[in-house]
Write an enzyme that holds these catalytic residues in place. Structure first.
Site, PDB file in Angstrom:
ATOM      1  N   CYS A   1       1.671  -1.489  15.408  1.00 54.74           N
ATOM      2  CA  CYS A   1       1.702  -1.229  13.975  1.00 54.74           C
ATOM      3  C   CYS A   1       1.100  -2.388  13.185  1.00 54.74           C
ATOM      4  O   CYS A   1       1.292  -3.561  13.525  1.00 54.74           O
ATOM      5  CB  CYS A   1       3.151  -0.989  13.533  1.00 54.74           C
ATOM      6  SG  CYS A   1       3.320  -0.530  11.792  1.00 54.74           S
TER       7      CYS A   1
ATOM      8  N   GLU B   1       0.828  -1.200   0.000  1.00 55.31           N
ATOM      9  CA  GLU B   1       0.000   0.000   0.000  1.00 55.31           C
ATOM     10  C   GLU B   1       0.867   1.257   0.000  1.00 55.31           C
ATOM     11  O   GLU B   1       1.976   1.273   0.539  1.00 55.31           O
ATOM     12  CB  GLU B   1      -0.918   0.011   1.228  1.00 55.31           C
ATOM     13  CG  GLU B   1      -1.993  -1.068   1.166  1.00 55.31           C
ATOM     14  CD  GLU B   1      -2.914  -1.069   2.376  1.00 55.31           C
ATOM     15  OE1 GLU B   1      -4.083  -1.441   2.211  1.00 55.31           O
ATOM     16  OE2 GLU B   1      -2.452  -0.696   3.479  1.00 55.31           O
TER      17      GLU B   1
ATOM     18  N   CYS C   1       3.652   8.488   0.688  1.00 53.98           N
ATOM     19  CA  CYS C   1       4.228   7.616   1.705  1.00 53.98           C
ATOM     20  C   CYS C   1       4.386   6.235   1.097  1.00 53.98           C
ATOM     21  O   CYS C   1       3.391   5.568   0.772  1.00 53.98           O
ATOM     22  CB  CYS C   1       3.306   7.571   2.928  1.00 53.98           C
ATOM     23  SG  CYS C   1       3.908   6.512   4.266  1.00 53.98           S
TER      24      CYS C   1
ATOM     25  N   CYS D   1       6.752  -4.200  15.714  1.00 54.12           N
ATOM     26  CA  CYS D   1       6.309  -3.141  16.630  1.00 54.12           C
ATOM     27  C   CYS D   1       4.866  -3.396  17.045  1.00 54.12           C
ATOM     28  O   CYS D   1       3.998  -3.675  16.210  1.00 54.12           O
ATOM     29  CB  CYS D   1       6.452  -1.778  15.968  1.00 54.12           C
ATOM     30  SG  CYS D   1       8.172  -1.360  15.565  1.00 54.12           S
TER      31      CYS D   1
ATOM     32  N   CYS E   1      -0.674   6.847  10.156  1.00 50.32           N
ATOM     33  CA  CYS E   1       0.556   6.268  10.697  1.00 50.32           C
ATOM     34  C   CYS E   1       0.270   4.956  11.430  1.00 50.32           C
ATOM     35  O   CYS E   1      -0.598   4.883  12.300  1.00 50.32           O
ATOM     36  CB  CYS E   1       1.187   7.271  11.656  1.00 50.32           C
ATOM     37  SG  CYS E   1       2.732   6.719  12.399  1.00 50.32           S
TER      38      CYS E   1
ATOM     39  N   CYS F   1       6.704  -6.747   7.104  1.00 50.57           N
ATOM     40  CA  CYS F   1       7.735  -6.168   7.970  1.00 50.57           C
ATOM     41  C   CYS F   1       8.082  -7.185   9.047  1.00 50.57           C
ATOM     42  O   CYS F   1       7.209  -7.894   9.546  1.00 50.57           O
ATOM     43  CB  CYS F   1       7.226  -4.879   8.606  1.00 50.57           C
ATOM     44  SG  CYS F   1       8.452  -4.004   9.610  1.00 50.57           S
TER      45      CYS F   1
END
Length: 332
Positions: free
Chosen positions: A116, A89, A102, A113, A324, A109
């Site tokens: 996230c 995305e 962005c 975290c 975010c 990933c």
């Protein structure tokens, strides 16, 4: 599927293209990066024979836009299907000063975290520089600023990320100044030091999110390997080599890192440093037990940071999961 026998020409600098005479390389690079053609046949000032040679030798691997969502605030989120079927995305954000894109640097990933969404489906692979370039060039907008804060840890894909920055800033192409590029890291200390040596004056954004190792390790596994003292030392070296002020991102989470004591420790940690702090309200992520603090608690936190350069970041795109921490790599 991507043809592994052919190089993606979007990942190449002009001098890496096997073409002669040399001016042809610049022509091809310009067609790709300035005119964003979608096939070699669109390069109309090249002979048919040369276009056929390019198609035989190189791949023009463009992602396919499969979905575009629009937020009430004007933010857009694009879902891309890459040539091997992976999906990532990209977010487009509009500000008074222009349009920011962005980008994702990895499919998935592996940083883990806690708050996230990017690693929700695990890690699949690194993106190539050309796949990053295509997100910026083919998003449908002329962008003024690139933010490497989408899915993935940019410094975990260091070589391709740096190649992307050099490609997007190349004077024969888009020519975007590295000073208009922000790179976010969750604290990859070796990557920060390598980036400092790269000669690229990008804005380094460090996802800090806590002023102490106990809280930060709970939120960010990277901190167990590179604790805050090591991270601060690396950031100091980055500033010394680049002269670029560090931006510290702080996602404020109700009951976890939002107390006045956390704010005072954050102030002590960053006082006197060339730092700008972005306070970001925690955005909701399905399956995650985190929420932003109430307005009064957020104001108290900000008051404790008096004397530092602090911004409360405006949340954009949360209604389409484009804010975010909400971008992710999807699997279908």
């Amino acid at each position: 599927m991507q043809d592994d026998k052919k190089l993606n020409i979007l990942s190449l600098f002009p001098e890496e293209m096997d073409l002669s005479p040399a001016y042809r390389r610049k022509q091809v690079f310009s067609w790709l990066h300035q005119h964003t053609v979608q096939s070699f046949d669109e390069m109309t000032n090249l002979s048919k024979a040369l276009r056929a040679e390019l198609a035989e030798r190189y791949a023009l691997d463009l992602p396919r836009e499969t979905e575009r969502q629009a937020s009430a605030d004007g933010t857009q989120k694009i879902l891309w299907r890459l040539t091997d079927g992976e999906m990532v995305e990209t977010a487009l954000m509009r500000y008074k000063h222009g349009v920011s894109v962005c980008l994702s640097t990895q499919a998935g990933c592996r940083m883990g975290c806690a708050f996230c969404a990017s690693g929700a489906h695990g890690f699949s692979r690194d993106l190539s520089a050309g796949e990053m370039v295509s997100q910026a060039l083919y998003c449908g907008e002329s962008v003024n600023h690139v933010v490497l804060m989408g899915t993935g840890e940019p410094l975990d894909n260091f070589e391709q990320t740096v190649r992307f920055i050099r490609l997007i800033s190349h004077p024969e192409g888009r020519g975007l100044s590295p000073r208009h590029i922000s790179l976010s890291t969750c604290g990859n200390v070796p990557g920060i030091l390598k980036l400092a040596d790269s000669g690229l004056p990008v804005t380094l954004s460090v996802s800090l999110h806590a002023p102490d190792d106990e809280t930060r390790s709970r939120l960010m596994p990277m901190n167990r390997k590179y604790p805050i003292s090591m991270l601060m030392e690396a950031c100091g070296k980055y500033f010394m080599k680049t002269g670029r002020r560090i931006s510290y991102e702080y996602v404020i989470i109700n009951g976890l890192n939002d107390s006045p004591g956390h704010a005072r420790r954050l102030k002590a940690l960053l006082r006197g440093k060339p730092a700008h702090i972005n306070i970001i309200p925690c955005n909701p992520v399905a399956g995650k037990p985190f929420a932003p603090p109430g307005a009064d608690a957020a104001r108290r936190f900000m008051r404790e940071l008096d004397g530092l350069r602090v911004t409360a970041r405006r949340t954009l795109g949360s209604d389409i999961d484009a804010a975010c921490g909400q971008l992710r790599s999807r699997k279908c």
